[in-house]
Write an enzyme that holds these catalytic residues in place. Structure first.
Site, PDB file in Angstrom:
ATOM      1  N   PRO A 121      29.443 -54.631  31.996  1.00 53.94           N
ATOM      2  CG  PRO A 121      31.403 -55.816  31.717  1.00 53.94           C
ATOM      3  CD  PRO A 121      30.721 -54.564  31.302  1.00 53.94           C
ATOM      4  CB  CYS A 159      29.596 -56.554  40.711  1.00 50.99           C
ATOM      5  SG  CYS A 159      31.197 -57.094  40.086  1.00 50.99           S
ATOM      6  CB  ALA A 215      33.693 -59.097  37.517  1.00 51.78           C
ATOM      7  CD  GLN A 236      34.285 -57.689  33.211  1.00 53.95           C
ATOM      8  OE1 GLN A 236      33.860 -57.702  34.357  1.00 53.95           O
ATOM      9  NE2 GLN A 236      34.607 -56.565  32.584  1.00 53.95           N
ATOM     10  CE1 TYR A 251      38.069 -55.620  41.770  1.00 53.07           C
ATOM     11  CE2 TYR A 251      37.225 -55.027  39.605  1.00 53.07           C
ATOM     12  CZ  TYR A 251      37.096 -55.034  40.989  1.00 53.07           C
ATOM     13  OH  TYR A 251      36.007 -54.451  41.586  1.00 53.07           O
ATOM     14  NE  ARG A 277      34.875 -52.547  30.992  1.00 57.12           N
ATOM     15  CZ  ARG A 277      33.732 -51.991  31.411  1.00 57.12           C
ATOM     16  NH1 ARG A 277      33.453 -51.922  32.701  1.00 57.12           N
ATOM     17  NH2 ARG A 277      32.872 -51.493  30.550  1.00 57.12           N
ATOM     18  CG  LEU A 311      29.151 -40.804  33.960  1.00 53.41           C
ATOM     19  CD1 LEU A 311      29.645 -39.535  34.643  1.00 53.41           C
ATOM     20  CD2 LEU A 311      27.929 -41.348  34.690  1.00 53.41           C
ATOM     21  N   GLY A 335      26.073 -48.534  31.459  1.00 51.71           N
ATOM     22  CA  GLY A 335      25.924 -49.132  32.768  1.00 51.71           C
ATOM     23  C   GLY A 335      24.737 -48.564  33.508  1.00 51.71           C
TER      24      GLY A 335
END
Length: 355
Positions: free
Chosen positions: A23, A25, A58, A100, A183, A231, A302, A324
């Protein structure tokens, strides 16, 4: 045979390989939280590229749960209709569409990263008052949150469950609960950000309560066939914060609540965290949670080379790898990795000349 390109079955869903789009943004929705053509193309390209599981960014369960005014949401029937073309395209090109679900807590109502302004977005520019476990902001330049009372907490649990039901209606085959990166759910988990003394704070059991109630509510909302992932930030990377041992305990409780895989990221609760960035730096976290809690895990952070991803799965460090930045740079990484590892690249017919 490549371990990375073996199927993974979670409940009634089988992924054709072990590669997922993490995920990320995009900050490209309108003020109403509806996905746009950008989301269709961004997510669709990774499905065409061969990722088995394609996770949205998200996606807020409430308007005040957005990180920025440009975040996507799933708090109304309009959002269900807007997401359907995206999920239909993903499924039509061999990927499993996943959402997500998130609430940003005290990190909400901030400017998107490329805006030269920093900190909290004021009401006059589309911002709002965020909420959190207490009335303390994440940073001085962020907006001061309102501390959630028990009724507000119950509303958050209900919002996650309702959004999960909407997700299934919208065509998502997998739901992930976002309990990481500072969050709202992570804010309740971490002793760095949760100084409550009621039943939603205090000891580890009290701090885990909200995340576990959300997990149980989401499982009930989606039924028995839909996989539910969570997550987590497996460590805060700060002394006195949330630890990997805490994550092992949480993962076991999540599994008992109906969660099928724990996606192990890290950090986000403290701006002073010393994170040891490097290739695969979070893989040991996923491996420890998998080994000690005896639950399937996802590794992220990574992961760059096909051989690296292959070893993570083959060595039993995780059951899924989430990419990602690498999939931002190269949507066709899965097809190219398959060719490199001797698996079927499975290019779409339109792209066979690339194989």
């Amino acid at each position: 045979m490549s371990s990375l390109f073996t199927p993974l079955t979670l409940r009634a869903v089988t992924l054709p390989n072990r590669i997922a789009l993490a995920p990320m943004c995009q900050y490209s929705a309108g003020p109403d939280g509806l996905p746009t053509d950008w989301h269709l193309v961004h997510l669709g390209a990774r499905a065409v590229g061969g990722a088995a599981l394609v996770l949205t960014e998200a996606t807020a369960v409430l308007p005040e749960g957005r990180i920025s005014p440009q975040d996507t949401g799933l708090w109304s029937g309009r959002h269900v209709d807007a997401w359907r073309p995206v999920t239909r395209f993903l499924a039509g090109h061999g990927a499993v569409p996943a959402v997500q679900l998130a609430h940003a807590g005290f990190k909400a109502s901030t400017y998107r990263p490329w805006d030269p302004r920093r900190g909290g977005v004021p009401d006059g520019e589309g911002g709002w008052t965020p909420v959190g476990p207490t009335g303390e902001p994440f940073l001085p330049e962020y907006r001061v949150p309102s501390a959630l009372d028990p009724a507000g907490i119950a509303g958050v649990v209900e919002a996650f469950a309702t959004a999960a039901g909407r997700a299934v209606d919208a065509g998502f085959a997998v739901v992930e609960i976002h309990a990481a990166h500072g969050y709202l759910l992570h804010e309740f988990l971490s002793p760095l950000t949760n100084q409550r003394t009621d039943g939603w704070g205090g000891d580890r059991a009290g701090r885990m309560r909200l995340t576990l109630e959300v997990a149980r509510a989401v499982r009930a909302a989606v039924g028995e066939d839909v996989p539910v992932l969570t997550r987590i930030s497996a460590t805060d990377w700060v002394e006195g914060g949330w630890t990997v041992a805490d994550s092992v305990a949480l993962a076991a409780e999540l599994a008992a609540a109906g969660v099928d895989l724990v996606d192990c990221s890290s950090g986000g609760a403290s701006p002073t965290a010393a994170i040891p960035l490097g290739r695969g730096y979070q893989v040991p976290l996923a491996a420890q949670v998998r080994r000690e809690a005896k639950v399937p895990t996802g590794a992220v952070g990574l992961i760059v080379e096909p051989e690296q991803a292959e070893a993570i799965i083959a060595d039993g460090e995780a059951d899924l790898v989430l990419l990602g930045r690498e999939l931002l740079r190269n949507p066709y990484w899965p097809h190219q990795a398959a060719a490199k590892l001797g698996a079927d690249a499975n290019w779409p017919n339109q792209y066979l000349r690339a194989g």
